[in-house]
Motif scaffolding. Structure first.
Motif, PDB file in Angstrom:
ATOM      1  N   SER A 111       0.836  -1.213   0.000  1.00  0.00           N
ATOM      2  CA  SER A 111       0.000   0.000   0.000  1.00  0.00           C
ATOM      3  C   SER A 111       0.864   1.252   0.000  1.00  0.00           C
ATOM      4  CB  SER A 111      -0.900   0.023   1.239  1.00  0.00           C
ATOM      5  OG  SER A 111      -1.732  -1.099   1.243  1.00  0.00           O
ATOM      6  N   ARG A 112       1.807   1.320   0.963  1.00  0.00           N
ATOM      7  CA  ARG A 112       2.606   2.544   1.072  1.00  0.00           C
ATOM      8  C   ARG A 112       3.526   2.725  -0.133  1.00  0.00           C
ATOM      9  NH1 ARG A 112       5.910   3.549   6.125  1.00  0.00           N
ATOM     10  NH2 ARG A 112       5.955   1.324   6.587  1.00  0.00           N
ATOM     11  N   GLY A 113       3.986   1.621  -0.697  1.00  0.00           N
ATOM     12  CA  GLY A 113       4.930   1.720  -1.824  1.00  0.00           C
ATOM     13  C   GLY A 113       4.253   1.610  -3.171  1.00  0.00           C
ATOM     14  N   HIS A 114       2.969   1.272  -3.172  1.00  0.00           N
ATOM     15  CA  HIS A 114       2.239   1.044  -4.418  1.00  0.00           C
ATOM     16  C   HIS A 114       3.065   0.094  -5.301  1.00  0.00           C
ATOM     17  CE1 HIS A 114      -1.024   1.813  -7.091  1.00  0.00           C
ATOM     18  NE2 HIS A 114      -0.235   2.183  -8.060  1.00  0.00           N
ATOM     19  N   ALA A 115       3.478  -1.014  -4.679  1.00  0.00           N
ATOM     20  CA  ALA A 115       4.445  -1.879  -5.354  1.00  0.00           C
ATOM     21  C   ALA A 115       4.119  -3.341  -5.117  1.00  0.00           C
ATOM     22  CB  ALA A 115       5.840  -1.585  -4.809  1.00  0.00           C
ATOM     23  N   PHE A 116       4.624  -4.184  -6.003  1.00  0.00           N
ATOM     24  CA  PHE A 116       4.605  -5.621  -5.742  1.00  0.00           C
ATOM     25  C   PHE A 116       5.560  -5.869  -4.578  1.00  0.00           C
ATOM     26  CE2 PHE A 116       6.902  -9.627  -6.236  1.00  0.00           C
ATOM     27  CZ  PHE A 116       5.857 -10.544  -6.257  1.00  0.00           C
ATOM     28  N   SER A 117       5.091  -6.616  -3.584  1.00  0.00           N
ATOM     29  CA  SER A 117       5.918  -6.885  -2.399  1.00  0.00           C
ATOM     30  C   SER A 117       6.046  -8.379  -2.210  1.00  0.00           C
ATOM     31  CB  SER A 117       5.267  -6.303  -1.137  1.00  0.00           C
ATOM     32  OG  SER A 117       5.066  -4.934  -1.297  1.00  0.00           O
ATOM     33  N   GLU A 118       7.232  -8.796  -1.804  1.00  0.00           N
ATOM     34  CA  GLU A 118       7.482 -10.229  -1.616  1.00  0.00           C
ATOM     35  C   GLU A 118       8.367 -10.410  -0.386  1.00  0.00           C
ATOM     36  OE1 GLU A 118       9.458 -12.988  -4.831  1.00  0.00           O
ATOM     37  OE2 GLU A 118      10.968 -12.097  -3.516  1.00  0.00           O
ATOM     38  N   LEU A 119       8.012 -11.360   0.454  1.00  0.00           N
ATOM     39  CA  LEU A 119       8.833 -11.662   1.633  1.00  0.00           C
ATOM     40  C   LEU A 119       9.335 -13.095   1.521  1.00  0.00           C
ATOM     41  CD1 LEU A 119       9.732 -10.381   4.387  1.00  0.00           C
ATOM     42  CD2 LEU A 119       7.911 -11.725   5.427  1.00  0.00           C
ATOM     43  N   PHE A 120      10.639 -13.254   1.689  1.00  0.00           N
ATOM     44  CA  PHE A 120      11.268 -14.579   1.670  1.00  0.00           C
ATOM     45  C   PHE A 120      11.780 -14.817   3.087  1.00  0.00           C
ATOM     46  CE2 PHE A 120      15.050 -17.251   1.219  1.00  0.00           C
ATOM     47  CZ  PHE A 120      14.654 -18.223   0.319  1.00  0.00           C
ATOM     48  N   VAL A 121      11.254 -15.831   3.746  1.00  0.00           N
ATOM     49  CA  VAL A 121      11.660 -16.129   5.131  1.00  0.00           C
ATOM     50  C   VAL A 121      12.351 -17.490   5.129  1.00  0.00           C
ATOM     51  CG1 VAL A 121      10.889 -16.328   7.522  1.00  0.00           C
ATOM     52  CG2 VAL A 121       9.601 -14.927   5.917  1.00  0.00           C
ATOM     53  N   GLU A 122      13.470 -17.554   5.805  1.00  0.00           N
ATOM     54  CA  GLU A 122      14.279 -18.771   5.762  1.00  0.00           C
ATOM     55  C   GLU A 122      14.710 -19.188   7.163  1.00  0.00           C
ATOM     56  OE1 GLU A 122      18.023 -18.125   3.878  1.00  0.00           O
ATOM     57  OE2 GLU A 122      18.481 -20.258   3.745  1.00  0.00           O
ATOM     58  N   ASP A 123      14.701 -20.491   7.388  1.00  0.00           N
ATOM     59  CA  ASP A 123      15.242 -21.063   8.621  1.00  0.00           C
ATOM     60  C   ASP A 123      16.060 -22.273   8.194  1.00  0.00           C
ATOM     61  OD1 ASP A 123      15.425 -22.638  11.120  1.00  0.00           O
ATOM     62  OD2 ASP A 123      14.156 -21.025  11.883  1.00  0.00           O
ATOM     63  N   LYS A 124      17.349 -22.258   8.497  1.00  0.00           N
ATOM     64  CA  LYS A 124      18.221 -23.321   7.952  1.00  0.00           C
ATOM     65  C   LYS A 124      19.131 -23.866   9.037  1.00  0.00           C
ATOM     66  CE  LYS A 124      21.416 -22.108   4.917  1.00  0.00           C
ATOM     67  NZ  LYS A 124      21.952 -21.636   3.652  1.00  0.00           N
ATOM     68  N   ALA A 125      19.183 -25.189   9.128  1.00  0.00           N
ATOM     69  CA  ALA A 125      20.091 -25.847  10.074  1.00  0.00           C
ATOM     70  C   ALA A 125      21.129 -26.624   9.279  1.00  0.00           C
ATOM     71  CB  ALA A 125      19.308 -26.787  10.972  1.00  0.00           C
ATOM     72  N   GLU A 126      22.376 -26.477   9.658  1.00  0.00           N
ATOM     73  CA  GLU A 126      23.450 -27.188   8.964  1.00  0.00           C
ATOM     74  C   GLU A 126      24.361 -27.861   9.984  1.00  0.00           C
ATOM     75  OE1 GLU A 126      24.847 -24.628   5.296  1.00  0.00           O
ATOM     76  OE2 GLU A 126      24.293 -23.329   6.945  1.00  0.00           O
ATOM     77  N   ARG A 127      24.917 -29.002   9.591  1.00  0.00           N
ATOM     78  CA  ARG A 127      25.880 -29.716  10.441  1.00  0.00           C
ATOM     79  C   ARG A 127      27.057 -30.134   9.584  1.00  0.00           C
ATOM     80  NH1 ARG A 127      26.678 -32.395  15.026  1.00  0.00           N
ATOM     81  NH2 ARG A 127      24.671 -31.797  15.894  1.00  0.00           N
ATOM     82  N   GLU A 128      28.227 -30.139  10.202  1.00  0.00           N
ATOM     83  CA  GLU A 128      29.448 -30.522   9.492  1.00  0.00           C
ATOM     84  C   GLU A 128      30.298 -31.367  10.433  1.00  0.00           C
ATOM     85  OE1 GLU A 128      31.375 -27.088   7.625  1.00  0.00           O
ATOM     86  OE2 GLU A 128      33.306 -27.974   8.121  1.00  0.00           O
ATOM     87  N   LEU A 129      30.763 -32.514   9.949  1.00  0.00           N
ATOM     88  CA  LEU A 129      31.658 -33.381  10.731  1.00  0.00           C
ATOM     89  C   LEU A 129      32.912 -33.615   9.898  1.00  0.00           C
ATOM     90  CD1 LEU A 129      29.031 -36.100  11.817  1.00  0.00           C
ATOM     91  CD2 LEU A 129      29.917 -34.237  13.236  1.00  0.00           C
ATOM     92  N   ASN A 130      34.084 -33.365  10.482  1.00  0.00           N
ATOM     93  CA  ASN A 130      35.350 -33.534   9.758  1.00  0.00           C
ATOM     94  C   ASN A 130      36.088 -34.749  10.293  1.00  0.00           C
ATOM     95  OD1 ASN A 130      35.347 -30.305  10.798  1.00  0.00           O
ATOM     96  ND2 ASN A 130      35.080 -30.699   8.624  1.00  0.00           N
ATOM     97  N   TYR A 131      36.504 -35.598   9.383  1.00  0.00           N
ATOM     98  CA  TYR A 131      37.182 -36.836   9.776  1.00  0.00           C
ATOM     99  C   TYR A 131      38.584 -36.827   9.167  1.00  0.00           C
ATOM    100  CZ  TYR A 131      37.367 -41.824  10.980  1.00  0.00           C
ATOM    101  OH  TYR A 131      37.679 -43.036  11.519  1.00  0.00           O
ATOM    102  N   GLU A 132      39.584 -36.862  10.016  1.00  0.00           N
ATOM    103  CA  GLU A 132      40.975 -36.844   9.543  1.00  0.00           C
ATOM    104  C   GLU A 132      41.810 -37.760  10.410  1.00  0.00           C
ATOM    105  OE1 GLU A 132      42.299 -32.773   9.503  1.00  0.00           O
ATOM    106  OE2 GLU A 132      40.908 -32.259   7.891  1.00  0.00           O
TER     107      GLU A 132
END
Lengths: 433, 463
Positions: free
Chosen positions: B16-37
């Motif tokens: 409304s205020r911007g008289h524009a197409f508006s889009e919201l991208f919401v993200e929740d990301k979990a990552e795990r890393e295991l190093n074997y040496e």
């Protein structure tokens, strides 16, 4: 309470706890405006804080979060739990009992960025301009009394012309060198105006533009990454104090490069960033260190602990440069071409992340060039490849340009390299015929 | 995640205020890393990312803002800053616009997961690392160093816009990376290789990954011992499978709407004209199950789809996101992608492949006096002129594979090289995938093909 204050309070309460309990907060605030031909097209503004924890009583683990509302204990215990999982005892080196704080910077009114874009459009009407203001903050707090914070601002202008990016940065808008961008675009125009020509394969004397030299170093700085030397490897091992390049070559990493952006007073371990002479007048003099590489090699940290190197982004700190600078010489690019006489002016190269082996310095670099006859541009040759080793290139430098080409690391914006054009005695070229 | 009501309120306000197409991208990301040496778990890391990106589009102006402060005040600040920027780039009269979101659904299953990653526990993940480590040590290849890393990513995204679209997607992938230095006192070669599954760890049932890593090591050692190829021009045969990255670099990037709109493509204005050999049909398909470039939705909330880009040598279409598609007069075809909330989406590839032909794979080699057989390509760069590093290659002499060669770089102008395809094999092979880096970050992609032959290419390398 700010995020930092919450972690400070928690870690103060942990004073005396054995092991290491540390959090590094990295913040970035940025605004950008893109404009061309009198109109604005895109704009962006962003804020991001990422918290990196390393923690544990007998072994250190790591955890990273962007969830700022979480309790400090959650992040630090998650890191410690990851450390326990490895079951390997051993503490990491850290900074202790140092306190310093710089005033937090704030983004300017976006109207000022728009004014800057208007100035730029007058000077560079054919280019697409992206004006950026960025504030990068860094704080490191641990239970051993370390509590340091820095916050630095820079402005950058990227002028995109015919697909080529020309970049300059400065700590304040009035210090932006528009004339340098104009000159660089003019040089490129002269190259692209040449009639198409063919070039046969062979070994030729050449001038490599500042753009090409910077593309070498955006990857090849890793030859001076101390981590490569910890296991006994590294191309420059046992070459300290010896001549590895032409005496015209001096390479430095500079945390605060006056008149330019990308200031980094502190690194991600809370150490002071130092000016590091890597190669001085052709002599190998130094490597880039973190606390960990320094401890392993019996050296001092140079304050080069960061999170992003090339396309790699790490949870743990890794060695990263700040402002990787090849010192300029005395000649204009036209003087270098006159001095070259007959040969190739290699003004464009691409695929720097695959064309150069960062462990050995070997390269097969696709490129475009202009043929030089009697010191003048003659014909434009595309789809060439130059090959060899970056140390050979540095050893064959006969003269350097007086203007630096600045190139920030794409996508990550965590360091930049800058290099002048170089006249070199010989380089192998795979031709277009 | 935010509530639907909070997202509707935010989009109503900005639209409304911007008289524009508006889009919201919401993200929740979990990552795990295991190093074997050195036959032990050397490191364990976890990362939790959460944030939101707000995009406003009006006429040809695009504003993108993002933050990882997803509290209500944080998002309010984000919206205010976006609107302030929109006022600077071009003012407009505000108008009332109430947004009501309607969730859209697609086909499930592009990222299958029978058991949640958190439920599987670290023991099974460690077993994978130990199995790879044991296979590496028993491969019979001189190794100077090596290490294996296990990665898992569980990304949940919501994409909502002022047209009322709400799309929810979950992208799970698991990956093992082997990094190694093969060699001895006479020389060494450092490389890394990824085995990726766009799925949970429970899909790692077969021991395909063991064979994959052992083959990488053996051929790496063969390459280390190989002689450099003399540079020049010659016919090139590219093996079936991952050598399909040729299409990603030689025409994929220049068929992206962003390249067309910015004028940096040889394919501008060439729809329905011949741009390649009649043997060439190129498809980009983000719906293929079990491939790394697939997902239910793109990152603009559009269902992924199969897009034929070139059909029997004739250019049929481009890869379009919302903004760049409209700039060239086309609608999005589900190709708006981004790495995460810190990037605005743009037109990107997903699973790009050359459709099978009917030529005999053996004849392609047998009929050559001299040529180059490439079985694995390293990285490369795209654009009108592309380059590709060959990581495994063999010289062909008198219709036979003669010997391995190294340090070869293929370069060419995509639109010229595509006209030189003189054979396309009948047997297509997919590949595990990799990341493609561009202005909207690193996105998962695959590129594959049947075996093909190019009548002539420029090969750069050592003298």
């Amino acid at each position: 309470m700010t995020v930092k204050e919450r972690y400070e309070a928690y870690l103060r309460a942990c004073a005396g706890r054995p092991g290491l309990w540390e959090v590094n907060g990295e913040t970035r605030e940025r605004q950008r405006l893109t404009a061309q031909g009198g109109t604005y097209s895109q704009a962006s503004v962003d804020h991001q804080t990422v918290l990196y924890a390393r923690a544990g009583e007998t072994s250190v683990g790591y955890a990273v979060t962007q969830c700022l509302e979480d309790e400090p204990e959650k992040l630090l215990e998650e890191a410690a739990e990851n450390g326990r999982l490895t079951g390997q005892a051993g503490m990491e080196p850290c900074q202790e009992a140092r306190v310093s704080e710089e005033e937090k910077q704030r983004l300017s009114n976006p109207v000022m960025i728009a004014d800057l874009a208007r100035q730029g459009m007058k000077r560079l009407p054919e280019a697409e301009l992206t004006i950026e203001e960025q504030i990068r903050g860094q704080w490191v707090v641990n239970q051993k009394g370390l509590n340091r914070q820095s916050s630095r601002r820079h402005f950058a202008v990227q002028a995109q012309w015919k697909g080529y990016p020309f970049i300059t940065s400065a700590p304040a808008p009035e210090q932006i060198e528009w004339a340098g961008l104009q000159e660089a675009i003019e040089q490129m125009r002269k190259n692209l105006e040449q009639p198409s020509s063919m070039q046969s394969s062979g070994v030729y004397p050449a001038v490599l533009s500042g753009y090409v030299m910077a593309k070498f170093f955006i990857t090849a700085w890793k030859l001076w990454d101390a981590r490569s030397y910890v296991g006994g490897g590294g191309v420059l091992r046992e070459r300290g104090g010896t001549q590895i390049a032409s005496s015209l070559v001096t390479l430095r990493d500079i945390p605060v490069w006056l008149g330019h952006g990308y200031e980094a007073v502190l690194d991600s371990e809370g150490s002071d960033g130092l000016v590091v002479d890597l190669v001085k007048q052709g002599v190998q003099t130094g490597l880039l260190h973190t606390l960990q590489t320094a401890a392993a090699l019996g050296a001092q940290t140079t304050g080069n602990a960061g999170r992003t190197a090339g396309l790699v982004k790490g949870y743990r700190t890794i060695v990263t440069p700040k402002n990787w600078v090849m010192e300029p010489g005395q000649n204009t690019e036209e003087e270098l071409l006159a001095q070259l006489g007959e040969g190739l002016y290699i003004f464009d190269a691409f695929d720097e992340f695959h064309a150069i082996n960062p462990a050995s310095g070997d390269f097969n670099f696709p490129c475009n060039a202009v043929q030089i006859r009697r010191g003048k541009r003659q014909g434009l040759c595309r789809q060439l490849t130059i090959s060899g080793n970056i140390l050979q290139v540095l050893a064959s430098v006969e003269a350097l340009g007086n203007r630096l080409y600045e190139m920030p690391l794409i996508m990550q914006d965590t360091y930049q390299v800058a290099a002048p054009a170089a006249l070199i005695s010989a380089i192998h070229v795979t031709g277009s015929v | 995640m935010l509530t639907i009501a909070a997202i509707e309120a935010l989009l109503s306000d900005t639209a409304s205020r911007g008289h524009a197409f508006s889009e919201l991208f919401v993200e929740d990301k979990a990552e795990r890393e295991l190093n074997y040496e050195k036959q032990a778990l050397a490191g364990a890391q976890t990362m939790h990312s959460r944030g939101a990106g707000l995009r406003l589009i009006r006429d040809h102006h695009v504003i993108y803002t993002y933050t990882n402060d997803v509290s209500e005040p944080g998002l309010k600040q984000l919206a205010d800053q976006a609107l302030a920027l929109l006022q600077i780039v071009g003012s407009a009269t505000p108008s009332d616009q109430a947004v009501t979101l309607q969730e859209i659904h697609g086909k499930a299953g592009s990222n299958p997961m029978q058991r949640e990653l958190a439920e599987i526990g670290n023991r099974r993940k460690l077993d994978v690392l130990r199995e790879i480590d044991a296979a590496v040590r028993s491969a019979g290849v001189p190794l100077l160093s090596h290490g294996v890393t296990y990665y898992e990513t569980d990304q949940r995204v919501w994409i909502a816009n002022s047209e009322g679209t709400l799309a929810k997607d979950r992208r799970v992938n698991t990956r093992a990376r082997l990094h190694y230095t093969v060699g001895d006192t006479e020389g060494a070669l450092y490389e890394w290789a990824d085995f990726i599954q766009p799925a949970g760890l429970d899909t790692w049932q077969s021991e395909e990954y063991i064979a994959f890593f052992q083959n990488q090591l053996k051929t790496a050692y063969e390459t280390l011992r190989a002689e450099p190829l003399k540079p020049g021009r010659m016919p090139v045969v590219l093996a079936a499978g991952s050598c399909g990255v040729l299409w990603h670099e030689c025409c994929g990037h220049t068929l992206e709407a962003a390249a067309i709109a910015s004028g940096h493509s040889d394919f501008i204005g060439k729809r329905d004209t011949v741009v390649a050999s009649p043997k060439v049909t190129i498809v980009d398909d983000g719906t293929l199950p079990g491939l790394y470039g697939s997902s239910c939705f793109d990152d603009e909330g559009k269902l992924r789809q199969r897009n034929v880009l070139i059909e029997k040598g004739v250019l049929k279409g481009y890869l379009c996101d919302r903004v760049h598609g409209r700039q060239i007069g086309l609608e999005s075809n589900g190709c708006g992608r981004r790495q995460d909330y810190t990037f605005a989406p743009t037109s990107r590839m997903s699973n790009t492949y050359l459709a099978p032909g009917c030529d005999d794979e053996e004849e392609m080699i047998r009929s050559l006096g001299e040529g180059l057989l490439v079985t694995q390509l390293g990285g490369g760069s795209g654009g009108p002129i592309f380059s590709l590093a060959c990581s495994r290659a063999y010289l062909i002499k008198n219709g036979q594979i003669d010997r391995p060669v190294k340090n070869c770089m293929l370069t060419g102008r995509g639109i010229d090289v595509m006209k030189k395809i003189d054979r396309v094999g009948a047997n297509i092979k997919t590949e595990y995938g990799s990341f493609c880096g561009a202005s909207s970050g690193l996105v998962p992609t695959t590129a594959f093909q049947p075996q093909v032959r190019i009548s002539e290419m420029i090969i750069g390398g050592e003298a």
